[in-house]
Write a protein that holds these residues in place. Structure first.
Motif, short mmCIF file in Angstrom:
data_model
loop_
_atom_site.label_atom_id
_atom_site.label_comp_id
_atom_site.label_asym_id
_atom_site.label_seq_id
_atom_site.Cartn_x
_atom_site.Cartn_y
_atom_site.Cartn_z
N VAL A 1 121.85 -22.55 125.82
CA VAL A 1 120.83 -23.50 125.34
C VAL A 1 121.45 -24.88 125.19
CG1 VAL A 1 119.32 -24.11 123.41
CG2 VAL A 1 119.42 -21.74 124.22
N ASP A 2 122.65 -24.95 124.60
CA ASP A 2 123.30 -26.24 124.38
C ASP A 2 123.67 -26.94 125.68
OD1 ASP A 2 123.12 -26.47 121.67
OD2 ASP A 2 125.12 -25.71 121.23
N ILE A 3 124.09 -26.16 126.68
CA ILE A 3 124.49 -26.78 127.95
C ILE A 3 123.35 -27.61 128.52
CG2 ILE A 3 124.91 -26.25 130.39
CD1 ILE A 3 126.77 -24.05 129.51
N TYR A 4 122.14 -27.06 128.50
CA TYR A 4 121.01 -27.78 129.06
C TYR A 4 120.37 -28.75 128.06
CZ TYR A 4 121.36 -24.75 133.11
OH TYR A 4 121.82 -24.11 134.23
N ALA A 5 120.46 -28.43 126.77
CA ALA A 5 119.87 -29.32 125.77
C ALA A 5 120.66 -30.63 125.66
CB ALA A 5 119.80 -28.63 124.42
N LYS A 6 121.97 -30.54 125.84
CA LYS A 6 122.80 -31.73 125.70
C LYS A 6 122.82 -32.53 127.01
CE LYS A 6 125.62 -29.99 121.91
NZ LYS A 6 125.09 -30.97 120.94
N ARG A 7 121.62 -32.82 127.50
CA ARG A 7 121.40 -33.66 128.67
C ARG A 7 120.09 -34.41 128.43
NH1 ARG A 7 122.92 -29.87 133.93
NH2 ARG A 7 124.69 -28.78 132.96
N LEU A 8 119.80 -35.38 129.24
CA LEU A 8 118.48 -36.01 129.17
C LEU A 8 117.47 -35.01 129.70
CD1 LEU A 8 119.39 -39.59 130.40
CD2 LEU A 8 118.71 -38.92 128.09
N ALA B 1 127.14 -33.81 126.28
CA ALA B 1 128.29 -33.00 126.71
C ALA B 1 127.89 -31.94 127.74
CB ALA B 1 128.94 -32.33 125.50
N GLY B 2 126.60 -31.61 127.82
CA GLY B 2 126.14 -30.57 128.74
C GLY B 2 126.37 -30.90 130.20
N TYR B 3 126.48 -32.19 130.53
CA TYR B 3 126.71 -32.57 131.93
C TYR B 3 128.08 -32.12 132.42
CZ TYR B 3 122.57 -35.60 131.87
OH TYR B 3 121.28 -36.08 131.80
N LYS B 4 128.99 -31.84 131.49
CA LYS B 4 130.35 -31.44 131.86
C LYS B 4 130.52 -29.92 131.89
CE LYS B 4 132.34 -35.59 129.69
NZ LYS B 4 133.27 -36.10 128.66
#
Length: 210
Positions: free
Chosen positions: A131-138, A64-67
């Motif tokens: 933290v979640d924005i960047y963690a929820k990505r590859l 979801a972090g990509y959005k």
């Protein structure tokens, strides 16, 4: 800003501004079916019949972090802090991410500290969201560390920032060398923390709770 931090953050911002064209949901589900067959199972059997739909739905959560954009999360600052100008520390922020090399999870805790700049402080929950924005990505753990501190440096303009991530990687514990329980620690410092080793020691001491 540290050159490595700047480089990694710029790469992330470029990805955000130039997103890849997403396949349709139907195409994603078809790809999962191919992987199920490649693994040696039958996607048509009862237990796997809805698996492609479930996997695609799960991927929407995992990545979801990509959005999302870090600038939106850190946009609001609070200047009224009654003269407080010492360290602000949030430790033990849980996170989970996925290794970009094997697409298996790694998870652990993030610890973030900063010295407020002229713009003041940010809501404590905003750093957990960052933290979640960047963690929820590859990700790789090294890049994740640099992206978090880079965003704080750019959008909050603190006098200094420190970030530590501690994580266990499934690509190391359930495959390859299979060393369960091994943890990786990454740190990055800017401003006051980078220039003064005593501040790094203070940060690490507070994180360890001693």
């Amino acid at each position: 800003m540290d050159a490595v931090v700047k480089s990694l953050l710029e790469r992330t911002q470029t990805q955000d501004k130039n997103p890849v064209k997403r396949p349709t949901r139907e195409e994603a589900e078809a790809a999962v079916e191919v992987l199920l067959r490649w693994a040696g199972d039958n996607p048509a059997r009862e237990g796997l019949r809805d698996t492609p739909k479930r996997v695609v739905k799960a991927y929407e959560e995992f990545f979801a972090g990509y959005k999302e954009d870090a600038s939106d999360v850190l946009a609001r600052m609070f200047e009224e802090v009654h003269g407080y100008d010492d360290m602000v520390l949030i430790r033990d922020i849980p996170f989970s991410s996925h290794c970009e090399h094997h697409m298996v999870p790694f998870f652990g805790h993030a610890h973030i500290a900063y010295y407020p700049g002229e713009d003041g402080v940010v809501g404590l929950s905003k750093l957990a969201r960052l933290v979640d924005i960047y963690a929820k990505r590859l990700q790789t753990q090294e890049a994740l560390t640099a992206q978090i501190i880079g965003a704080i440096d750019i959008f909050m303009k603190p006098r200094g920032c420190a970030v530590m991530l501690e994580a266990e990687h499934m690509c190391m514990s359930i495959r390859g060398v299979q060393k369960q329980g091994a943890k990786t620690t990454t740190t990055q410092f800017t401003g006051i923390f980078r220039d003064d080793p005593a501040e790094q020691i203070r940060f690490l001491t507070l994180v360890r709770g001693k």
